[in-house]
Design an enzyme around this catalytic site. Sequence first.
Site, PDB file in Angstrom:
ATOM      1  NE  ARG A  73      -3.776  -2.332   2.119  1.00  0.00           N
ATOM      2  CZ  ARG A  73      -4.691  -2.701   1.213  1.00  0.00           C
ATOM      3  NH1 ARG A  73      -5.059  -1.860   0.272  1.00  0.00           N
ATOM      4  NH2 ARG A  73      -5.253  -3.900   1.268  1.00  0.00           N
ATOM      5  CG  ASP A  74       1.430   5.562  -2.287  1.00  0.00           C
ATOM      6  OD1 ASP A  74       1.946   5.572  -3.425  1.00  0.00           O
ATOM      7  OD2 ASP A  74       1.625   6.460  -1.432  1.00  0.00           O
ATOM      8  CG  HIS A 127       0.931   4.847  -8.762  1.00  0.00           C
ATOM      9  ND1 HIS A 127       1.019   5.464  -7.524  1.00  0.00           N
ATOM     10  CD2 HIS A 127       2.060   5.206  -9.428  1.00  0.00           C
ATOM     11  CE1 HIS A 127       2.139   6.166  -7.461  1.00  0.00           C
ATOM     12  NE2 HIS A 127       2.789   6.040  -8.601  1.00  0.00           N
ATOM     13  CG  HIS A 180       6.338   2.914  -8.557  1.00  0.00           C
ATOM     14  ND1 HIS A 180       7.581   3.496  -8.702  1.00  0.00           N
ATOM     15  CD2 HIS A 180       5.458   3.930  -8.426  1.00  0.00           C
ATOM     16  CE1 HIS A 180       7.449   4.812  -8.652  1.00  0.00           C
ATOM     17  NE2 HIS A 180       6.176   5.108  -8.495  1.00  0.00           N
ATOM     18  CG  ASN A 226       3.504   9.035 -12.219  1.00  0.00           C
ATOM     19  OD1 ASN A 226       2.640   9.294 -13.041  1.00  0.00           O
ATOM     20  ND2 ASN A 226       3.263   9.000 -10.921  1.00  0.00           N
ATOM     21  CB  VAL A 279       9.937   6.063  -5.736  1.00  0.00           C
ATOM     22  CG1 VAL A 279      10.773   4.848  -5.374  1.00  0.00           C
ATOM     23  CG2 VAL A 279       9.400   6.746  -4.473  1.00  0.00           C
TER      24      VAL A 279
HETATM   25  P1  5GP Z   1       5.792   8.208  -8.128  1.00  0.00           P
HETATM   26  O1  5GP Z   1       5.515   9.662  -8.006  1.00  0.00           O
HETATM   27  O2  5GP Z   1       7.272   7.907  -8.131  1.00  0.00           O
HETATM   28  O3  5GP Z   1       5.067   7.557  -9.269  1.00  0.00           O
HETATM   29  O4  5GP Z   1       5.155   7.533  -6.836  1.00  0.00           O
HETATM   30  C1  5GP Z   1       5.878   7.193  -5.705  1.00  0.00           C
HETATM   31  C2  5GP Z   1       4.865   6.772  -4.667  1.00  0.00           C
HETATM   32  O5  5GP Z   1       5.552   6.119  -3.629  1.00  0.00           O
HETATM   33  C3  5GP Z   1       4.106   7.958  -4.039  1.00  0.00           C
HETATM   34  O6  5GP Z   1       2.702   7.788  -4.245  1.00  0.00           O
HETATM   35  C4  5GP Z   1       4.503   7.886  -2.567  1.00  0.00           C
HETATM   36  O7  5GP Z   1       3.432   8.198  -1.703  1.00  0.00           O
HETATM   37  C5  5GP Z   1       4.965   6.452  -2.407  1.00  0.00           C
HETATM   38  N1  5GP Z   1       5.979   6.258  -1.392  1.00  0.00           N
HETATM   39  C6  5GP Z   1       7.117   7.004  -1.219  1.00  0.00           C
HETATM   40  N2  5GP Z   1       7.844   6.519  -0.206  1.00  0.00           N
HETATM   41  C7  5GP Z   1       7.167   5.435   0.267  1.00  0.00           C
HETATM   42  C8  5GP Z   1       7.422   4.504   1.321  1.00  0.00           C
HETATM   43  O8  5GP Z   1       8.417   4.573   2.033  1.00  0.00           O
HETATM   44  N3  5GP Z   1       6.493   3.529   1.515  1.00  0.00           N
HETATM   45  C9  5GP Z   1       5.372   3.405   0.740  1.00  0.00           C
HETATM   46  N4  5GP Z   1       4.516   2.413   1.031  1.00  0.00           N
HETATM   47  N5  5GP Z   1       5.099   4.273  -0.253  1.00  0.00           N
HETATM   48  C10 5GP Z   1       5.984   5.272  -0.502  1.00  0.00           C
END
Ligand code: 5GP
Length: 115
Positions: A30-31, A103, A101, A88, A97
């Site tokens: 989970r996010d 979503h 991944h 993304n 990140v």
């Molecule tokens: P991005 O913007 O790279 O597509 O999404 C990265 C996602 O990773 C974000 O929605 C953020 O909330 C989530 N995220 C960042 N750090 C952590 C973490 O330490 N644990 C979890 N479960 N989610 C994370």
Amino acid sequence: MTDGCIFCRIIAGEIPGDLVYQDSEIVAFRDVHPVAPTHVLIVPRKHVSSVRELAEADVELIGRMVLCAKSIAEQEGIAERGYRLVVNCGAEGGQLVQHLHLHLVGGRQLTDSIG
Ligand code: 5GP
Ligand code: ZN
């Protein structure tokens, strides 16, 4: 595992993650900042930094990630109502990140447009 990568550390169990699925290739958790009632990140165990780094050899992995999202959506009870899958890529794509991944977002009406 890639040094300093938060998702590699979650996959390795070094920092806690709320896991909803795992197999030999994929981990889903989970996010930490959910934008909807269901917000799960589907992540390959192997460190691939983004779509930009994907190779022909990763075709099957990507397919498995999408099928994994499909079955988690069913598990979460949102399959029939609908949901969104988002990847993304890069700075202007909003990737925060640097570990690939997918979503899975759902459980409410999603109204915002793609861009
Ligand atoms: P991005 O913007 O790279 O597509 O999404 C990265 C996602 O990773 C974000 O929605 C953020 O909330 C989530 N995220 C960042 N750090 C952590 C973490 O330490 N644990 C979890 N479960 N989610 C994370
Ligand atoms: Zn990583």
